[in-house]
Design an enzyme around this catalytic site. Sequence first.
Site, PDB file in Angstrom:
ATOM      1  N   HIS A 121       0.849  -1.182   0.000  1.00 45.30           N
ATOM      2  CA  HIS A 121       0.000   0.000   0.000  1.00 45.30           C
ATOM      3  C   HIS A 121       0.887   1.235   0.000  1.00 45.30           C
ATOM      4  CE1 HIS A 121      -4.020  -1.641   0.141  1.00 45.30           C
ATOM      5  NE2 HIS A 121      -3.679  -2.474   1.114  1.00 45.30           N
ATOM      6  N   ASP A 151      -0.249   7.077  -3.539  1.00 46.54           N
ATOM      7  CA  ASP A 151      -1.433   6.773  -4.345  1.00 46.54           C
ATOM      8  C   ASP A 151      -1.747   7.871  -5.357  1.00 46.54           C
ATOM      9  OD1 ASP A 151      -1.871   4.340  -3.195  1.00 46.54           O
ATOM     10  OD2 ASP A 151      -3.530   4.970  -1.909  1.00 46.54           O
TER      11      ASP A 151
END
Length: 377
Positions: A121, A151
């Site tokens: 992540h 992200d």
Amino acid sequence: MALKGLKVVELAGLAPVPFAGMVLADFGASVVRIDRPNQASFDALGRGKRSIAVNLRHSLGKEVALEVCRNADVLLEPFRPGVMERLGLGPDVLLRSNPRLVYARLTGFGQYGCLSHRAGHDINYVAISGILSLLGRKNENPNPPVNLLGDFAGGGLMCVMGILMALLERTRSNCGQVIDVAMVDGCSYIASFLLSSRNPSVIEGLRGTNILDGGAPFYETYKTSDGKFMSVGALEPQFYQALLEGLGLSKAQIPGQMDQEHWPQMKDRFAAIFRTKTRDEWTKIFSNLDACVEPVLEVAEAVHHPHNKERQVFASETEPNPAPKLQRTPAQPETSRIPEIGEHTVEVLKELNYTPERIEELLKTGTAAQHQIGSRL
């Protein structure tokens, strides 16, 4: 709009790919998101998109995907390396079918490298890039800026930039290409200034002791008497002088601005002064001083701030408007709602010249799903 006429296919994913798809849609691209049938959507960034629900593991579903991509300019793909190849939808297959396709593959570690097949992540990608080690307070653990850096900055936004460059190049070559977007790469690139700066005080010392990371008293946030905060970014001498003026201090009363040995004591002194007034009182004091001092607004406050309202920064309480602002062809985002999974399945299949009989077969076999039950074919 700038991207009007551009056809984008987005394979449903989390965070970075949906953001890239939303940016393209905001600026005029027609974005069709391929979702899995009977699966809940976690895409909060679906505005302006259409959704078709198709099982890509079914042979007929693969045919639908091939047909959608055959008519597309861009494919946004969020899976780990090898997934699309196993589905029979890898770059070799899709670019053979549509040589002008820009095939954007957005992952954390990239399409190759010893970590490319590992799960991860945002925090992991920022960690491997080395940038996480620079973020945080002195004597505290590294602290990621939620998932903005990996992200969205190093992932989704970098992906959009790659797509636009590939589309520009396509005007010369008439050929598409594969874009390998890795969040690790993107984080490192975003941090070029920090890593390449010739000013050693920027990141030379330990985390939290440098000019831009909370070490300097003139680049910091300070708590006010009402429990709110002020931001201070008085880097240059003229702004620092204005900061001192607003705080009621003179240079003769404190050590020099760049006297790092006394930065901790100067921070304590500044903090004590900021605690004597409310945030709004300090905002008023600094409103006529060019000191690079502004209030830290809560999001709900930012929506209604006069500057943000004048520039229409927000479309609603929860949705920012697109940026940047193009003069002739500004973005016109569709902010009414996010599409339901499979809401546009029949509509898109019709556009691809699927007959009513073929559509019925796809729906009955579960290869595709339509959100609105009883849609007329």
